[in-house]
Write a protein that holds these residues in place. Structure first.
Motif, PDB file in Angstrom:
ATOM      1  N   UNK A  46      29.551 -63.203  24.804  1.00 18.53           N
ATOM      2  CA  UNK A  46      29.217 -62.177  24.331  1.00 18.53           C
ATOM      3  C   UNK A  46      27.857 -61.973  24.277  1.00 18.53           C
ATOM      4  N   UNK A  47      27.015 -63.120  23.947  1.00 19.34           N
ATOM      5  CA  UNK A  47      25.499 -63.095  24.212  1.00 19.34           C
ATOM      6  C   UNK A  47      25.230 -62.472  25.624  1.00 19.34           C
ATOM      7  N   UNK A  48      25.983 -62.817  26.652  1.00 20.31           N
ATOM      8  CA  UNK A  48      25.557 -62.600  28.055  1.00 20.31           C
ATOM      9  C   UNK A  48      25.443 -60.778  28.148  1.00 20.31           C
ATOM     10  N   UNK A  49      26.175 -60.093  27.353  1.00 21.24           N
ATOM     11  CA  UNK A  49      26.223 -58.591  27.379  1.00 21.24           C
ATOM     12  C   UNK A  49      24.702 -58.173  27.329  1.00 21.24           C
ATOM     13  N   UNK A 100      21.954 -50.930  37.697  1.00 16.58           N
ATOM     14  CA  UNK A 100      22.524 -52.286  38.058  1.00 16.58           C
ATOM     15  C   UNK A 100      22.513 -53.158  36.627  1.00 16.58           C
ATOM     16  N   UNK A 101      21.444 -52.885  35.928  1.00 17.10           N
ATOM     17  CA  UNK A 101      21.460 -53.491  34.737  1.00 17.10           C
ATOM     18  C   UNK A 101      22.673 -53.000  33.615  1.00 17.10           C
ATOM     19  N   UNK A 102      22.689 -51.779  33.546  1.00 20.70           N
ATOM     20  CA  UNK A 102      23.562 -51.253  32.642  1.00 20.70           C
ATOM     21  C   UNK A 102      25.133 -51.724  33.119  1.00 20.70           C
ATOM     22  N   UNK A 103      25.436 -51.701  34.328  1.00 23.87           N
ATOM     23  CA  UNK A 103      26.466 -51.992  34.892  1.00 23.87           C
ATOM     24  C   UNK A 103      26.899 -53.445  34.750  1.00 23.87           C
ATOM     25  N   UNK A 104      25.738 -54.233  34.942  1.00 26.62           N
ATOM     26  CA  UNK A 104      26.042 -55.662  34.657  1.00 26.62           C
ATOM     27  C   UNK A 104      26.396 -56.050  33.063  1.00 26.62           C
ATOM     28  N   UNK A 105      25.623 -55.408  32.230  1.00 28.56           N
ATOM     29  CA  UNK A 105      26.029 -55.367  30.803  1.00 28.56           C
ATOM     30  C   UNK A 105      27.456 -55.004  30.665  1.00 28.56           C
ATOM     31  N   UNK A 106      27.751 -53.842  31.315  1.00 24.45           N
ATOM     32  CA  UNK A 106      29.092 -53.482  31.181  1.00 24.45           C
ATOM     33  C   UNK A 106      30.191 -54.626  31.802  1.00 24.45           C
ATOM     34  N   UNK A 107      30.062 -54.907  32.882  1.00 27.68           N
ATOM     35  CA  UNK A 107      30.893 -56.147  33.335  1.00 27.68           C
ATOM     36  C   UNK A 107      31.180 -57.132  32.265  1.00 27.68           C
ATOM     37  N   UNK A 108      29.813 -57.438  31.970  1.00 30.22           N
ATOM     38  CA  UNK A 108      30.124 -58.712  30.843  1.00 30.22           C
ATOM     39  C   UNK A 108      30.670 -58.519  29.514  1.00 30.22           C
ATOM     40  N   UNK A 109      30.764 -57.038  29.291  1.00 33.05           N
ATOM     41  CA  UNK A 109      31.361 -56.567  28.056  1.00 33.05           C
ATOM     42  C   UNK A 109      32.990 -56.540  28.464  1.00 33.05           C
ATOM     43  N   UNK A 127      38.353 -62.613  17.209  1.00 33.99           N
ATOM     44  CA  UNK A 127      39.033 -61.746  18.360  1.00 33.99           C
ATOM     45  C   UNK A 127      38.370 -60.253  18.223  1.00 33.99           C
ATOM     46  N   UNK A 128      38.963 -59.807  17.034  1.00 38.84           N
ATOM     47  CA  UNK A 128      38.770 -58.478  16.845  1.00 38.84           C
ATOM     48  C   UNK A 128      37.007 -58.109  16.845  1.00 38.84           C
ATOM     49  N   UNK A 129      36.550 -59.036  16.048  1.00 42.64           N
ATOM     50  CA  UNK A 129      34.968 -58.959  15.668  1.00 42.64           C
ATOM     51  C   UNK A 129      34.067 -59.009  17.126  1.00 42.64           C
ATOM     52  N   UNK A 130      34.513 -59.824  17.983  1.00 42.07           N
ATOM     53  CA  UNK A 130      33.861 -59.984  19.472  1.00 42.07           C
ATOM     54  C   UNK A 130      34.248 -58.867  20.381  1.00 42.07           C
ATOM     55  N   UNK A 131      35.355 -58.353  20.260  1.00 38.45           N
ATOM     56  CA  UNK A 131      35.564 -57.431  21.221  1.00 38.45           C
ATOM     57  C   UNK A 131      35.104 -56.184  20.630  1.00 38.45           C
ATOM     58  N   UNK A 132      35.248 -55.788  19.466  1.00 41.78           N
ATOM     59  CA  UNK A 132      34.578 -54.629  18.798  1.00 41.78           C
ATOM     60  C   UNK A 132      32.992 -54.657  19.339  1.00 41.78           C
ATOM     61  N   UNK A 133      32.272 -55.776  19.253  1.00 42.22           N
ATOM     62  CA  UNK A 133      31.008 -55.894  19.747  1.00 42.22           C
ATOM     63  C   UNK A 133      30.794 -55.560  21.039  1.00 42.22           C
ATOM     64  N   UNK A 134      31.893 -55.963  22.019  1.00 43.95           N
ATOM     65  CA  UNK A 134      31.729 -55.892  23.232  1.00 43.95           C
ATOM     66  C   UNK A 134      31.945 -54.315  23.521  1.00 43.95           C
ATOM     67  N   UNK A 135      32.753 -53.733  22.845  1.00 38.27           N
ATOM     68  CA  UNK A 135      33.048 -52.029  22.948  1.00 38.27           C
ATOM     69  C   UNK A 135      31.763 -51.370  22.683  1.00 38.27           C
ATOM     70  N   UNK A 136      31.111 -51.661  21.391  1.00 40.05           N
ATOM     71  CA  UNK A 136      29.900 -50.992  21.048  1.00 40.05           C
ATOM     72  C   UNK A 136      28.908 -51.231  22.074  1.00 40.05           C
ATOM     73  N   UNK A 137      28.733 -52.108  22.738  1.00 40.55           N
ATOM     74  CA  UNK A 137      27.649 -52.436  23.834  1.00 40.55           C
ATOM     75  C   UNK A 137      28.026 -51.692  25.251  1.00 40.55           C
ATOM     76  N   UNK A 138      29.393 -51.720  25.445  1.00 32.44           N
ATOM     77  CA  UNK A 138      29.777 -51.076  26.517  1.00 32.44           C
ATOM     78  C   UNK A 138      29.595 -49.549  26.417  1.00 32.44           C
ATOM     79  N   UNK A 139      29.928 -48.977  25.252  1.00 27.69           N
ATOM     80  CA  UNK A 139      29.595 -47.533  24.774  1.00 27.69           C
ATOM     81  C   UNK A 139      28.339 -47.392  24.918  1.00 27.69           C
TER      82      UNK A 139
END
Length: 480
Positions: A46-49, A100-109, A127-139
């Motif tokens: 998740x930190x990789x996002x 490219x930076x935005x899409x790299x972050x999206x890919x990691x999410x 799982x819920x916590x980290x998926x939520x964090x990934x979805x926040x950052x993808x958004x």
């Protein structure tokens, strides 16, 4: 942007807070099949996002936006941005890197969203916590993309192996953003596990901003109001420009009562805020690595001349002759005299703070109610009082008065306060675009007619060449 779905950079997190609690970026190649099993592994992934955003990229992104504000100009290769006739080769290349930076972050999410639920030694709560964090950052990433490029390929966890992907409409992109943030606000923790990580209130405020851009004013008002009524946040009182520099934006702050979603930085090489190098000039002594003084203003501009001298925020613009005459202005908002490198300043980047909640609420409430309510005016006055050195929540003699404003004039008032409050954070250009005021504002401030092609950024040639589902003749943004 073609990136293998099997290998990604993970970042080991010591912390996101102070000098001793440092987000250390140490890329490693990790095979999906043997990773994502434990909470520690998922957190590292998740930190990789954050990595593509926390590097110099987000400061460059904000600068690209800021050079187009009605109160600002760009210097050197950034100068064509304030000419408003479209992007030249240098700036086309620059925004391609941001794409490219935005899409790299999206890919990691997407990797987190897809793989975390399959972990064999991680709790459902984690799982819920980290998926939520990934979805926040993808958004968050898609929110930047859709506002600057409009329709873009919508890459999610369900199509990671699809190389050729057509553009989705802006409406489809926004639908994913809203869905991601709705889930994020439900599953993110009440309190951030570490400073710099999103939590429930970060998702609510970002969602309020999204609704504001969609002109869903009642929804924007209500989400921002939830943040305000939580009573978890407050404006830091100030008396001088130095108080802003030290107590609101200072390099040694671990956190403040205003923080809702900040990118966290520290005084280590490649772990610091690059914006200080971009904004400062060697003669000021405010940043010990000189500066590129890329963005500047002019005392002769209508925006600056109309600004009340008693407003402490005006004192964060200083006259500095950078070779363009004595009327040149540079921001002193971010100061670090003990930075360790050009990208080694300790100041955090306040992406969303409590002032955002107040001003989003105010504008949305005014638009939803066809005129300002008492609560909407109070929200604006809190930001203004702080800027005049007054207690933010105590009524003052020269407060703005609700009866003096219509819906339209109140929106203009809020936009002006946003410009004063958020200068050098890349918000003004996007505010002018979303309200349809770009051409009027630039004509009034600079006497320039903004070309239609300048309103959207060009899709990178690398994307058009790689993604066979895109037709360069039809899918490129107009004028490019």
């Amino acid at each position: 942007m073609k990136i293998s779905k099997y290998i990604f950079p993970a970042i080991l997190l010591a912390s996101l807070t102070s000098c001793e609690d440092l987000l250390e970026e140490k890329p490693k190649s990790i095979v999906v099949e043997t990773f994502f099993n434990t909470a520690a592994e998922v957190e590292a992934a998740t930190n990789g996002i954050y990595s593509p955003l926390r590097s110099n990229n987000y400061a460059v992104y904000e600068t690209t936006l800021e050079c187009q504000a009605d109160y600002a100009y760009g210097r050197g290769s950034w100068a064509p941005l304030h000419e408003y006739q479209g992007f030249n080769d240098a700036n086309i290349s620059r925004v391609a890197d941001l794409w490219n930076a935005f899409y790299l972050s999206i890919r990691n999410a997407n990797l987190i969203i897809f793989n975390a639920p399959k972990g064999n030694a991680i709790s459902e709560a984690d799982v819920r916590k980290y998926v939520a964090e990934a979805k926040f950052l993808r958004a968050f990433n898609y929110f930047q993309l859709v506002r600057n490029w409009a329709g873009v390929p919508l890459r999610t966890e369900n199509n990671m192996s699809t190389e050729d992907l057509a553009k989705s409409t802006p409406e489809q992109v926004y639908a994913l953003i809203v869905a991601d943030l709705t889930e994020a606000e439900q599953n993110l923790p009440e309190k951030a596990a570490q400073a710099g990580r999103p939590f429930k209130w970060s998702a609510k405020l970002l969602l309020a901003d999204v609704y504001l851009n969609l002109k869903q004013f009642a929804e924007a008002r209500d989400k921002a109001d939830e943040v305000i009524k939580s009573a978890k946040f407050s404006l830091v009182p100030v008396k001088t420009p130095a108080d802003y520099q030290t107590n609101v934006f200072g390099p040694e702050l671990a956190s403040t009562t205003e923080e809702i979603f900040f990118f966290k930085y520290t005084r280590q090489v490649a772990q610091g805020n690059y914006m200080l190098w971009i904004t400062n000039h060697p003669s000021t002594g405010l940043f010990n690595f000189g500066g590129a003084y890329v963005v500047y203003g002019q005392t002769t501009d209508p925006f600056y001349q109309a600004w009340d001298e008693k407003d402490i925020r005006k004192g964060l613009w200083n006259k500095v002759n950078i070779g363009l005459g004595p009327n040149t202005l540079l921001s002193s908002k971010f100061v670090d005299k003990a930075a360790v490198a050009q990208n080694g300043a300790g100041n955090d980047d306040p992406v969303y703070g409590y002032a955002d909640a107040l001003l989003i609420y105010a504008e949305a409430a005014g638009m939803a109610g066809n005129g300002p309510t008492a609560a909407a005016m109070e929200a604006v006055n809190q930001v203004r009082r702080r800027a005049y050195g007054l207690p933010p929540t105590v009524a003052a003699a020269d407060d703005y008065v609700t009866a003096n404003y219509t819906a339209a004039t109140f929106q203009d008032l809020v936009l002006r306060e946003r410009a004063y409050e958020f200068h050098y954070l890349g918000k003004r250009w996007l505010d002018l675009k979303r309200t349809g005021k770009v051409k009027e504002a630039i004509q009034q401030s600079k006497g320039i007619t903004v070309a239609d092609k300048h309103l959207l950024w060009p899709i990178p040639n690398s994307e058009l060449n790689f993604n066979k589902a895109l037709d360069p003749g039809k899918d490129q943004n107009p004028g490019y």
